[in-house]
Design a protein around this motif. Structure first.
Motif, PDB file in Angstrom:
ATOM      1  N   ASN A  45      30.007  42.775 -11.589  1.00 20.64           N
ATOM      2  CA  ASN A  45      29.747  41.425 -10.987  1.00 20.64           C
ATOM      3  C   ASN A  45      30.227  40.315 -12.174  1.00 20.64           C
ATOM      4  N   GLY A  46      30.841  40.920 -13.304  1.00 17.97           N
ATOM      5  CA  GLY A  46      31.226  39.815 -14.207  1.00 17.97           C
ATOM      6  C   GLY A  46      30.283  39.232 -14.898  1.00 17.97           C
ATOM      7  N   ASP A  47      28.991  39.763 -15.130  1.00 22.83           N
ATOM      8  CA  ASP A  47      27.728  39.202 -15.745  1.00 22.83           C
ATOM      9  C   ASP A  47      27.852  39.724 -16.935  1.00 22.83           C
ATOM     10  N   ILE A  48      28.542  39.370 -18.032  1.00 18.91           N
ATOM     11  CA  ILE A  48      28.744  39.747 -19.450  1.00 18.91           C
ATOM     12  C   ILE A  48      28.017  39.717 -20.439  1.00 18.91           C
ATOM     13  N   LYS A  49      27.081  38.687 -20.217  1.00 17.98           N
ATOM     14  CA  LYS A  49      26.478  38.047 -21.453  1.00 17.98           C
ATOM     15  C   LYS A  49      25.654  38.857 -22.192  1.00 17.98           C
ATOM     16  N   GLU A  50      25.159  39.823 -21.625  1.00 18.34           N
ATOM     17  CA  GLU A  50      24.221  40.881 -22.335  1.00 18.34           C
ATOM     18  C   GLU A  50      24.902  42.205 -22.701  1.00 18.34           C
ATOM     19  N   LEU A  51      26.071  42.493 -22.255  1.00 20.02           N
ATOM     20  CA  LEU A  51      26.578  43.923 -22.483  1.00 20.02           C
ATOM     21  C   LEU A  51      27.127  44.069 -23.901  1.00 20.02           C
ATOM     22  N   PRO A  52      27.792  42.810 -24.815  1.00 20.68           N
ATOM     23  CA  PRO A  52      28.125  43.250 -25.903  1.00 20.68           C
ATOM     24  C   PRO A  52      26.858  43.694 -27.008  1.00 20.68           C
ATOM     25  N   ALA A  53      25.528  43.268 -26.658  1.00 21.45           N
ATOM     26  CA  ALA A  53      24.529  43.627 -27.519  1.00 21.45           C
ATOM     27  C   ALA A  53      24.205  45.090 -27.304  1.00 21.45           C
ATOM     28  N   LEU A  54      24.539  45.795 -26.094  1.00 19.83           N
ATOM     29  CA  LEU A  54      24.291  47.035 -26.025  1.00 19.83           C
ATOM     30  C   LEU A  54      25.301  47.885 -26.340  1.00 19.83           C
ATOM     31  N   LEU A  55      26.437  47.483 -26.708  1.00 15.07           N
ATOM     32  CA  LEU A  55      27.516  48.466 -27.212  1.00 15.07           C
ATOM     33  C   LEU A  55      27.207  48.959 -28.708  1.00 15.07           C
ATOM     34  N   ASP A  56      27.304  50.024 -28.889  1.00 13.49           N
ATOM     35  CA  ASP A  56      27.145  50.506 -30.286  1.00 13.49           C
ATOM     36  C   ASP A  56      28.475  50.070 -30.960  1.00 13.49           C
ATOM     37  N   SER A  57      28.134  49.895 -32.166  1.00 10.53           N
ATOM     38  CA  SER A  57      29.246  49.267 -33.039  1.00 10.53           C
ATOM     39  C   SER A  57      30.544  50.199 -33.067  1.00 10.53           C
ATOM     40  N   ASP A  58      30.346  51.624 -32.880  1.00  8.91           N
ATOM     41  CA  ASP A  58      31.461  52.646 -32.790  1.00  8.91           C
ATOM     42  C   ASP A  58      31.841  53.016 -31.418  1.00  8.91           C
ATOM     43  N   VAL A  59      31.455  52.187 -30.414  1.00 11.79           N
ATOM     44  CA  VAL A  59      31.700  52.458 -28.869  1.00 11.79           C
ATOM     45  C   VAL A  59      33.086  52.599 -28.722  1.00 11.79           C
ATOM     46  N   LYS A  60      33.366  53.810 -27.784  1.00  9.94           N
ATOM     47  CA  LYS A  60      34.649  54.049 -27.594  1.00  9.94           C
ATOM     48  C   LYS A  60      34.914  54.033 -26.001  1.00  9.94           C
ATOM     49  N   PHE A  61      35.843  53.327 -25.376  1.00  6.62           N
ATOM     50  CA  PHE A  61      36.254  53.469 -24.015  1.00  6.62           C
ATOM     51  C   PHE A  61      37.228  54.187 -23.688  1.00  6.62           C
ATOM     52  N   SER A  62      37.203  55.081 -22.844  1.00  5.28           N
ATOM     53  CA  SER A  62      38.593  56.097 -22.681  1.00  5.28           C
ATOM     54  C   SER A  62      38.935  56.017 -21.264  1.00  5.28           C
TER      55      SER A  62
END
Length: 141
Positions: A45-62
């Protein structure tokens, strides 16, 4: 004197209400489903405001692209989130918790489009700051 008491009471009530309101979102982060639903809401839905805080500093997207796997880190993903802000995907999203204990969870998120399904395996870890997404592996069916 009565005015001073009234002002003090009004100040304390306002202060306590703001402290309560400010603490509420942090409590939600300690619930695993909040992290999953926030991820889905951002991607679908493109509601991105909260997501960065829930990403670990070492997160990887594959992501699987043809016969190779492409991997991105947190800074690249957060930067690309701006491209999907407020963009609603034409898909139906669902998720299933495949494995969960007090320390970590593995969740399968399906985003079903008309001609294909994007499958995301989201790995999360329970930290002192709440549930954090540590890895997302995507493929297409």
């Amino acid at each position: 004197m009565k005015t001073l008491q009234t002002l003090t009471a009004a100040f304390l009530i306002t202060l306590s209400m703001s402290a309560f309101a400010a603490g509420e979102p942090n409590k939600k982060r300690f619930i695993m489903t909040y992290a999953v639903e926030t991820y889905i809401d951002a991607m679908a839905n493109g509601d991105i405001k909260e997501l960065p805080a829930l990403l670990d500093s070492d997160v990887k997207f594959s992501s699987t692209r043809a016969d190779r796997v492409v991997t991105f880190g947190k800074s690249e993903v957060v930067k690309s989130l701006k491209d999907i802000e407020n963009v609603k995907q034409n898909c139906v999203s669902s998720y299933k918790v495949l494995e969960q204990n007090q320390a970590q969870a593995l969740v399968k998120v399906n985003m079903k489009y008309k001609n294909f399904t994007k499958v995301n395996y989201v790995t999360m870890q329970n930290t002192s700051n709440g549930w954090k997404i540590t890895h997302v592996a995507s493929s297409y069916n």
